[in-house]
Design an enzyme around this catalytic site. Structure first.
Site, mmCIF file in Angstrom:
data_model
loop_
_atom_site.group_PDB
_atom_site.id
_atom_site.type_symbol
_atom_site.label_atom_id
_atom_site.label_comp_id
_atom_site.label_asym_id
_atom_site.label_seq_id
_atom_site.Cartn_x
_atom_site.Cartn_y
_atom_site.Cartn_z
ATOM 1 N N CYS A 122 3.511 -10.716 -15.493
ATOM 2 C CA CYS A 122 4.611 -11.743 -16.329
ATOM 3 C C CYS A 122 3.935 -11.975 -17.537
ATOM 4 C CB CYS A 122 4.702 -12.833 -15.418
ATOM 5 S SG CYS A 122 6.165 -13.830 -15.814
ATOM 6 N N HIS A 162 5.522 -10.840 -9.654
ATOM 7 C CA HIS A 162 4.302 -11.623 -9.239
ATOM 8 C C HIS A 162 3.967 -11.391 -7.699
ATOM 9 C CE1 HIS A 162 4.175 -14.660 -12.683
ATOM 10 N NE2 HIS A 162 5.425 -14.450 -12.581
ATOM 11 N N GLU A 217 1.033 -12.084 -6.354
ATOM 12 C CA GLU A 217 0.531 -13.124 -5.901
ATOM 13 C C GLU A 217 1.279 -14.217 -5.266
ATOM 14 O OE1 GLU A 217 1.054 -12.681 -9.145
ATOM 15 O OE2 GLU A 217 1.290 -14.758 -10.200
#
Lengths: 80, 227
Positions: free
Chosen positions: B85, B201, B203
């Site tokens: 990002c 993302h 994560e």
């Protein structure tokens, strides 16, 4: 010495903000617009009295940080 | 395996990344942007967020941070660097990966789950991964990938496109492109494939009860590839 520079998007790069501003102006009754492109303006006070040297310093700044040359052009528009 | 996550002023996914890396076995260190040297690392992550308030252009100020020289040297020596990002935006501003990320086509901040299709498994990030389509999360305002025609040709010739936006069946079409990116590009590599920049993302997809598990698949595979 103050150096002014403008940064504009290159021709082929989409400018959605410019498009929306264009639409808003249309809506306000400004009907004679072909296109709106948005850019950035910098006024940098450089500790240098020689105009060509001051310009060269700001040009270097434009190349290294102020503009991203993949999508933007820059132009030094004046010194004072 | 050692990893480092760089925190810039305005990063906000750095701790999420720390949690994810530790969950899958990395010995992770947080590194401040103003440090001179990276600790010894097998992987360096530039996290998501809004470094320097997105001033000037997203990622442009962070790309000139003191730590970045060490990060650039690490990339040049073949070290693995992943930018997620805002981290991807920082990578393009350093020139480690080609192109730029423009404002989303429809001027909206986009926050939703998307599917991405892997294009290239000949690299440390996706080698041996047992899925071709992954569900990740995106949250960005400037994710509209753009590059010049010459750059695009070079990227395609070198197989540098890492992931594409697609639907759940892997169809890569305009209607599944959330932000106007050229060719539905969601992530790209540098030439040597040791640097990966992507908008989604992983994560945020590491817990079945909170989100999904495709991030878990990604990180488990990544650490196995590095070992």
């Amino acid at each position: 010495m103050k150096v002014s520079a403008i940064i504009t998007l290159k021709k082929d790069v989409l400018d959605p903000q410019g498009k929306v501003i264009h639409q808003a102006l249309d809506g306000m009754g400004f009907e004679n617009i072909n296109e709106v492109r948005q850019g950035k303006y910098f006024e940098i006070d450089v500790n240098e009295n020689d105009p060509s040297k001051a310009k060269a310093i700001v040009e270097d700044m434009c190349k290294k940080l102020l503009a991203n040359l993949v999508i933007e052009n820059f132009k030094i528009i004046g010194t004072q | 395996m050692k990893s480092s996550v760089i925190t810039f002023p305005g990063s906000n996914c750095d701790r999420d990344m720390d949690v994810a890396l530790k969950k899958f076995g990395f010995n992770n260190k947080m590194v401040w942007h103003d440090d001179n040297e990276l600790p010894k690392s097998d992987l360096v992550v530039l996290p998501g967020g809004f470094s320097y308030g997105d001033y000037l252009r997203c990622g442009s100020m962070a790309s000139k941070s003191r730590i970045m020289q060490s990060v650039i040297d690490f990339a040049k020596s073949g070290g693995l660097i992943m930018g997620i990002c805002n981290g991807f935006q920082i990578l393009v501003e350093t020139g480690l990966v080609p192109g730029v990320l423009l404002r989303n086509k429809y001027l909206e901040f986009i926050c939703k789950n998307v599917f991405v299709k892997l294009d290239n498994k000949e690299n440390a990030y996706f080698k041996n991964i047992n899925k071709d389509i992954l569900e990740f999360h995106i949250a960005h305002n400037e994710g509209n990938y753009f590059c010049t025609k010459d750059q695009l040709k070079e990227i395609e010739d070198n197989n540098q496109i890492a992931i594409y936006y697609c639907n759940s069946e892997g169809k890569i079409q305009d209607q599944y492109n959330p932000n106007g990116s050229i060719k539905n590009i969601a992530g790209i590599f540098n030439k040597k494939k040791n640097v990966l920049g992507m908008m989604p993302h992983p994560e945020r997809m590491i817990d079945q009860s909170l989100s999904g598990e495709d991030g878990s698949i990604f990180f488990k595979n990544l650490i196995n590839n590095i070992k």
